[in-house]
Design an enzyme around this catalytic site. Structure first.
Site, short mmCIF file in Angstrom:
data_model
loop_
_atom_site.label_atom_id
_atom_site.label_comp_id
_atom_site.label_asym_id
_atom_site.label_seq_id
_atom_site.Cartn_x
_atom_site.Cartn_y
_atom_site.Cartn_z
CE LYS A 1 -2.09 -1.05 3.88
NZ LYS A 1 -1.40 -2.31 4.22
NE ARG B 1 -4.75 -1.05 10.10
CZ ARG B 1 -3.74 -0.46 9.44
NH1 ARG B 1 -3.88 0.74 8.94
NH2 ARG B 1 -2.61 -1.09 9.29
NE ARG C 1 8.00 -2.57 6.77
CZ ARG C 1 6.70 -2.33 6.75
NH1 ARG C 1 6.18 -1.65 5.74
NH2 ARG C 1 5.92 -2.76 7.71
NE ARG D 1 5.98 -0.09 10.14
CZ ARG D 1 4.90 -0.14 9.39
NH1 ARG D 1 4.92 0.34 8.17
NH2 ARG D 1 3.80 -0.69 9.87
NE ARG E 1 1.84 -4.43 11.40
CZ ARG E 1 3.03 -4.48 10.81
NH1 ARG E 1 4.05 -5.09 11.43
NH2 ARG E 1 3.21 -3.93 9.64
P1 AP5 Z 1 4.72 -1.57 2.05
O1 AP5 Z 1 4.42 -0.81 0.81
O2 AP5 Z 1 5.38 -0.86 3.17
O3 AP5 Z 1 3.40 -2.33 2.57
P2 AP5 Z 1 2.10 -1.78 3.27
O4 AP5 Z 1 0.95 -2.43 2.56
O5 AP5 Z 1 2.12 -0.30 3.34
O6 AP5 Z 1 2.23 -2.48 4.69
P3 AP5 Z 1 2.44 -1.88 6.14
O7 AP5 Z 1 3.27 -2.87 6.90
O8 AP5 Z 1 2.90 -0.48 6.11
O9 AP5 Z 1 0.99 -1.96 6.65
P4 AP5 Z 1 0.44 -1.78 8.06
O10 AP5 Z 1 -1.01 -1.82 7.81
O11 AP5 Z 1 0.95 -2.75 9.04
O12 AP5 Z 1 1.05 -0.42 8.59
P5 AP5 Z 1 0.47 1.02 8.85
O13 AP5 Z 1 1.60 1.92 8.81
O14 AP5 Z 1 -0.70 1.29 7.99
O15 AP5 Z 1 5.58 -2.84 1.64
C1 AP5 Z 1 6.08 -3.71 2.64
C2 AP5 Z 1 7.49 -4.19 2.25
O16 AP5 Z 1 7.39 -4.97 1.05
C3 AP5 Z 1 8.46 -3.05 1.94
O17 AP5 Z 1 9.72 -3.39 2.40
C4 AP5 Z 1 8.42 -2.95 0.42
O18 AP5 Z 1 9.63 -2.48 -0.10
C5 AP5 Z 1 8.17 -4.39 -0.01
N1 AP5 Z 1 7.35 -4.49 -1.23
C6 AP5 Z 1 6.31 -3.72 -1.60
N2 AP5 Z 1 5.81 -4.10 -2.79
C7 AP5 Z 1 6.57 -5.17 -3.19
C8 AP5 Z 1 6.56 -6.02 -4.34
N3 AP5 Z 1 5.65 -5.86 -5.32
N4 AP5 Z 1 7.46 -7.00 -4.41
C9 AP5 Z 1 8.37 -7.19 -3.41
N5 AP5 Z 1 8.46 -6.41 -2.31
C10 AP5 Z 1 7.57 -5.42 -2.19
O19 AP5 Z 1 -0.09 0.90 10.35
C11 AP5 Z 1 0.79 0.72 11.44
C12 AP5 Z 1 0.00 0.65 12.74
O20 AP5 Z 1 -0.64 1.92 12.99
C13 AP5 Z 1 -1.15 -0.35 12.78
O21 AP5 Z 1 -0.73 -1.66 13.09
C14 AP5 Z 1 -2.04 0.26 13.87
O22 AP5 Z 1 -1.52 0.03 15.14
C15 AP5 Z 1 -1.91 1.74 13.57
N6 AP5 Z 1 -2.94 2.20 12.62
C16 AP5 Z 1 -2.72 2.73 11.38
N7 AP5 Z 1 -3.89 3.02 10.78
C17 AP5 Z 1 -4.86 2.66 11.64
C18 AP5 Z 1 -6.28 2.71 11.60
N8 AP5 Z 1 -6.92 3.17 10.50
N9 AP5 Z 1 -6.98 2.25 12.66
C19 AP5 Z 1 -6.35 1.78 13.75
N10 AP5 Z 1 -5.01 1.72 13.88
C20 AP5 Z 1 -4.27 2.16 12.84
MG MG Z 2 2.43 1.08 4.89
#
Ligand code: AP5
Ligand code: MG
Length: 192
Positions: free
Chosen positions: A15, A90, A129, A135, A146
């Site tokens: 994402k 979410r 990652r 992180r 998660r």
């Molecule tokens: P990346 O693009 O970083 O993946 P992502 O889908 O963004 O995954 P996240 O881990 O960031 O999602 P998340 O939902 O846990 O985190 P968030 O910050 O939203 O890609 C991941 C890795 O793969 C990278 O190293 C990338 O280089 C690699 N990659 C990407 N595409 C690739 C490909 N095609 N091929 C190979 N490799 C690839 O949330 C964090 C925390 O915040 C949550 O756990 C929660 O506690 C809180 N939070 C955030 N939003 C909310 C909400 N709305 N409600 C409640 N709590 C929330």
């Molecule tokens: Mg992300």
């Protein structure tokens, strides 16, 4: 017409990676709930300190707090030309609140992408990652938590948006360039 894009998908689906590319290609801000929270934690604000433990465990921050953060962000004037939203909603409560936020600013989604990858791939990517970036929630335990919460709370939103139209499923277990090319071809279909 503003280009309002939503990216849904499990942890590691890409994402953030793809939203960054959409943001620069289409010149619209990337609104990432997780990045907003990490910036608050890095700055040591009250809010950041309040959510630190929850995020470290891989749990979800409360709906009320998230809804207010996103409402305030989407009301900023830089979203006039559109935005690409990543990490919110979410939960069903968040999705319903988002509908009312968007109708309040006279918007709706141009397209909702659902990036799909198997859990094993998600795990593998986040472990990789963890070696490159700092992180706090990229530990095996928090990754599992998660993903479990994703399946319980967030995956049902795919159906929520499917029944409301404009959902485009994307096979995410391919190279970043291949995924981006598919997103772009769907974005070309959006009426200007
Ligand atoms: P990346 O693009 O970083 O993946 P992502 O889908 O963004 O995954 P996240 O881990 O960031 O999602 P998340 O939902 O846990 O985190 P968030 O910050 O939203 O890609 C991941 C890795 O793969 C990278 O190293 C990338 O280089 C690699 N990659 C990407 N595409 C690739 C490909 N095609 N091929 C190979 N490799 C690839 O949330 C964090 C925390 O915040 C949550 O756990 C929660 O506690 C809180 N939070 C955030 N939003 C909310 C909400 N709305 N409600 C409640 N709590 C929330
Ligand atoms: Mg992300």
């Amino acid at each position: 017409m503003p280009l309002n894009v939503l990216l849904l998908g499990p942890q590691g689906a890409g994402k953030g990676t793809q939203a960054t590319r959409i943001s620069s290609e289409y010149d619209i801000p990337h609104v990432a709930s997780g990045e907003i929270l990490r910036a608050e934690m890095a700055a040591g604000t009250d809010l950041g300190n309040r959510v630190r433990d929850v995020i470290g465990r891989g749990d979800l921050v409360s709906d009320d707090l998230m809804i207010e953060l996103i409402r305030a962000r989407l009301e900023q004037p830089d979203t006039d030309a559109g935005f690409v939203l990543d990490g919110f909603p979410r939960t069903l409560v968040q999705a319903e609140a988002l509908d009312s936020i968007l109708s309040g600013i006279g918007r709706s989604f141009s397209v909702v992408f659902s990036l799909q990858i198997p859990d094993e791939v998600a795990f593998e990517r986040l472990r990789r990652r963890a070696q490159l970036e700092e992180r706090a929630d990229d530990t095996d335990e928090a990754i599992q938590r998660r993903l479990d919460l994703y399946h319980e709370e967030t995956e049902p939103l795919i159906e929520y948006y499917r029944t409301r139209g404009r959902l485009v499923p994307i096979h995410g277990d391919r190279s970043e360039n291949e995924v981006f090319a598919e997103l772009q071809s769907a974005l070309e279909q959006v009426p200007a």
